[in-house]
Write a protein that holds these residues in place. Sequence first.
Motif, mmCIF file in Angstrom:
data_model
loop_
_atom_site.group_PDB
_atom_site.id
_atom_site.type_symbol
_atom_site.label_atom_id
_atom_site.label_comp_id
_atom_site.label_asym_id
_atom_site.label_seq_id
_atom_site.Cartn_x
_atom_site.Cartn_y
_atom_site.Cartn_z
ATOM 1 N N LEU A 172 0.826 -1.202 0.000
ATOM 2 C CA LEU A 172 0.000 0.000 0.000
ATOM 3 C C LEU A 172 0.872 1.269 0.000
ATOM 4 C CD1 LEU A 172 -2.984 0.806 0.057
ATOM 5 C CD2 LEU A 172 -2.840 0.891 2.545
ATOM 6 N N ARG A 175 2.397 1.641 -3.436
ATOM 7 C CA ARG A 175 1.378 2.138 -4.367
ATOM 8 C C ARG A 175 1.170 3.644 -4.196
ATOM 9 N NH1 ARG A 175 -4.317 -0.233 -3.750
ATOM 10 N NH2 ARG A 175 -5.283 1.577 -4.652
ATOM 11 N N TYR A 176 1.114 4.083 -2.953
ATOM 12 C CA TYR A 176 0.942 5.500 -2.641
ATOM 13 C C TYR A 176 2.134 6.315 -3.138
ATOM 14 C CZ TYR A 176 0.518 9.730 0.245
ATOM 15 O OH TYR A 176 0.453 11.027 0.683
ATOM 16 N N LEU A 215 -5.579 7.121 -0.522
ATOM 17 C CA LEU A 215 -4.442 6.219 -0.259
ATOM 18 C C LEU A 215 -3.663 6.666 0.975
ATOM 19 C CD1 LEU A 215 -2.920 5.277 -3.721
ATOM 20 C CD2 LEU A 215 -3.710 3.726 -1.963
ATOM 21 N N GLN A 221 -5.470 5.538 4.014
ATOM 22 C CA GLN A 221 -5.296 4.092 4.195
ATOM 23 C C GLN A 221 -3.911 3.770 4.758
ATOM 24 O OE1 GLN A 221 -6.047 2.498 0.294
ATOM 25 N NE2 GLN A 221 -8.229 2.207 0.693
#
Length: 164
Positions: free
Chosen positions: A66, A69-70, A148, A151
């Motif tokens: 994650l 990805r961010y 994002l 998250q």
Amino acid sequence: MLSTRVNKAYRLQLKSVVRQTSTTPDAKSIQSPNPSKISSDMIGPPDPVSNLRKIIFKKPDNETYLEERYRKLRMEVQEWNHNFWAQHNSRFFEERDLYLKNNLPEGKANLTADEMSVFYKAFLDKNWKTHLTYNKEWYKRNLTLLGLAIQVRITKLFRTKESK
């Protein structure tokens, strides 16, 4: 305060790289710092065309999917933003120079602000739809980044609580 320290660190690192690579600094000869070896995000000098400061995002050692990805999406948005403003500003300067060439009276060095306002208004009117499209896309991309980021923060919060 943090921004100042990051900028100083980046400039020092750039000076170090320039000294190592050549005696005459060339913008293309300066290599970006390695994202996995820096201690925090680094903010560079403004780009001469887009006027945006490039950010080199730190790549943490234990980066989760994650977080990766961010980080990659932030890099993608930064690149998209840079490309838009580089093209926009290039067009602006080309059209401004052409306007000056066609409208500058002989013997005069510059046009006044009022005289130039005709060009500025025409340029903005001509590019209104482009700016509207850019703003819509910019909001979409930043809302995605915000989602994002939230998250990632929540995940880090739970990861910290679990490790205690």
